[in-house]
Write a protein that holds these residues in place. Structure first.
Motif, mmCIF file in Angstrom:
data_model
loop_
_atom_site.group_PDB
_atom_site.id
_atom_site.type_symbol
_atom_site.label_atom_id
_atom_site.label_comp_id
_atom_site.label_asym_id
_atom_site.label_seq_id
_atom_site.Cartn_x
_atom_site.Cartn_y
_atom_site.Cartn_z
ATOM 1 N N ARG A 12 5.774 -2.959 -3.239
ATOM 2 C CA ARG A 12 6.265 -3.937 -2.272
ATOM 3 C C ARG A 12 5.173 -4.956 -1.936
ATOM 4 N N ARG A 15 4.883 -7.357 -4.775
ATOM 5 C CA ARG A 15 6.041 -8.258 -4.795
ATOM 6 C C ARG A 15 5.871 -9.360 -3.749
ATOM 7 N N GLN A 22 13.234 -8.974 -2.923
ATOM 8 C CA GLN A 22 13.689 -7.834 -3.729
ATOM 9 C C GLN A 22 14.686 -8.296 -4.790
ATOM 10 N N ALA A 26 14.363 -7.886 -8.764
ATOM 11 C CA ALA A 26 15.414 -7.121 -9.431
ATOM 12 C C ALA A 26 16.010 -7.919 -10.587
ATOM 13 N N HIS A 35 18.436 -0.073 -6.598
ATOM 14 C CA HIS A 35 17.443 0.836 -7.168
ATOM 15 C C HIS A 35 16.040 0.411 -6.741
ATOM 16 N N LEU A 36 15.766 -0.894 -6.777
ATOM 17 C CA LEU A 36 14.447 -1.383 -6.378
ATOM 18 C C LEU A 36 14.178 -1.059 -4.914
ATOM 19 N N SER A 37 15.200 -1.191 -4.085
ATOM 20 C CA SER A 37 15.050 -0.860 -2.670
ATOM 21 C C SER A 37 14.715 0.616 -2.497
ATOM 22 N N VAL A 39 13.180 2.498 -4.640
ATOM 23 C CA VAL A 39 11.800 2.701 -5.098
ATOM 24 C C VAL A 39 10.822 2.307 -3.997
ATOM 25 N N GLU A 40 11.052 1.154 -3.389
ATOM 26 C CA GLU A 40 10.112 0.659 -2.391
ATOM 27 C C GLU A 40 10.108 1.508 -1.122
ATOM 28 N N PRO A 46 9.892 6.342 -9.186
ATOM 29 C CA PRO A 46 10.125 5.687 -10.474
ATOM 30 C C PRO A 46 9.436 6.413 -11.622
ATOM 31 N N LEU A 54 8.010 -2.842 -13.862
ATOM 32 C CA LEU A 54 7.920 -3.664 -12.661
ATOM 33 C C LEU A 54 6.548 -4.333 -12.551
#
Length: 258
Positions: A12, A15, A22, A26, A35-37, A39-40, A46, A54
């Motif tokens: 995060r 990013r 996000q 993505a 899915h990214l949310s 992970v963060e 992951p 990523l």
């Protein structure tokens, strides 16, 4: 330390430093925003492949990719020892050959914090007359160039050099979150007016440096080359700065026995 933090927090941070939402990331990574949310926020751990995927989209340096992998519970995959380590003898020799091939003009290699790693003999043009404290290893070339007791008094276009280098240093510090780079920026910006904020202008491909050296007035075009070694974190962090004569007088100076 950063490697004690969850991988989601680290991703995060990268990013946000990249200025991406996000959804932006993505889309770039071709994964779902959900899915990214996950992970963060730590709801999903992951895979190593996803971490690297990523990190690649975020242009994370290789050393930091290793830290992301470790934070996610995976083994690091990128090797790399400092160039002064015995295991890096071959890489050191390669970099040194590049610098020697650039003679009689100055060329040097710096690490991710602008510390001098290797240089050819012509680098004396930049070290000459500097305060002994500034040329005691590790020599920080950014500090040497802009410090009032370093190269700054000999720079005939100091304001231009500052306006070129300091925004780049600020951008690098913000992009990496490196506290040492932040501290270096704060130190150097105090020596003169703070340049306009913002990322480096991509149209400025090279910097012209005008410097007095003993009885000569020299003008160089500065270019920076990164090695971008695909699997070596140490080489990935090395930048080679090469200086070419920007006028005939400078070319003649180096082509004439002195």
């Amino acid at each position: 330390m950063s490697h004690d933090r969850p991988v989601g927090e680290l991703l995060r941070d990268w990013r946000r430093r990249s200025g991406l939402s996000q959804l932006d990331l993505a889309i770039a990574a071709e994964v779902s925003a959900r899915h990214l949310s996950f992970v963060e926020t730590g709801r999903t751990t992951p895979s190593s492949a996803m971490v690297l995927h990523l990190a690649d989209r975020l242009a994370v340096p290789l050393r930091e990719r290793n830290r992301l992998l470790v934070a996610a519970g995976h083994a690091p995959v990128f090797g790399g020892q400092p160039l002064d380590e015995p295991d890096s003898a071959r890489a050191r020799e390669t970099v040194q050959q590049v610098l020697l091939a650039h003679e009689p003009y100055p060329a040097l290699a710096v690490d991710r914090r602008w510390n001098l790693v290797l240089a050819n003999q012509a680098v004396e043009v930049f070290l000459d007359g500097a305060d002994p404290e500034l040329v005691r290893p590790p020599i920080n070339m950014m500090r040497l160039g802009l410090h009032p007791d370093g190269m700054a008094p000999r720079l005939r276009n100091l304001a231009q050099v500052r306006s070129y280098l300091l925004p780049r240093l600020a951008h690098q510090a913000a992009r990496t979150g490196d506290p040492q780079l932040h501290a270096l920026y704060e130190e150097l910006v105090a020596f003169g007016p703070e340049p306009a904020p913002g990322p480096p202008d991509p149209a400025e491909a090279a910097l012209v440096i005008q410097v007095s050296f003993r009885e000569a007035e020299l003008r160089f075009v500065n270019t920076v080359t990164t090695l971008g070694a695909a699997f070596d974190a140490a080489l990935d962090e090395i930048a080679i700065e090469a200086y070419l004569p920007a006028d005939l007088a400078t070319r003649r100076y180096f082509r004439t026995d002195r």
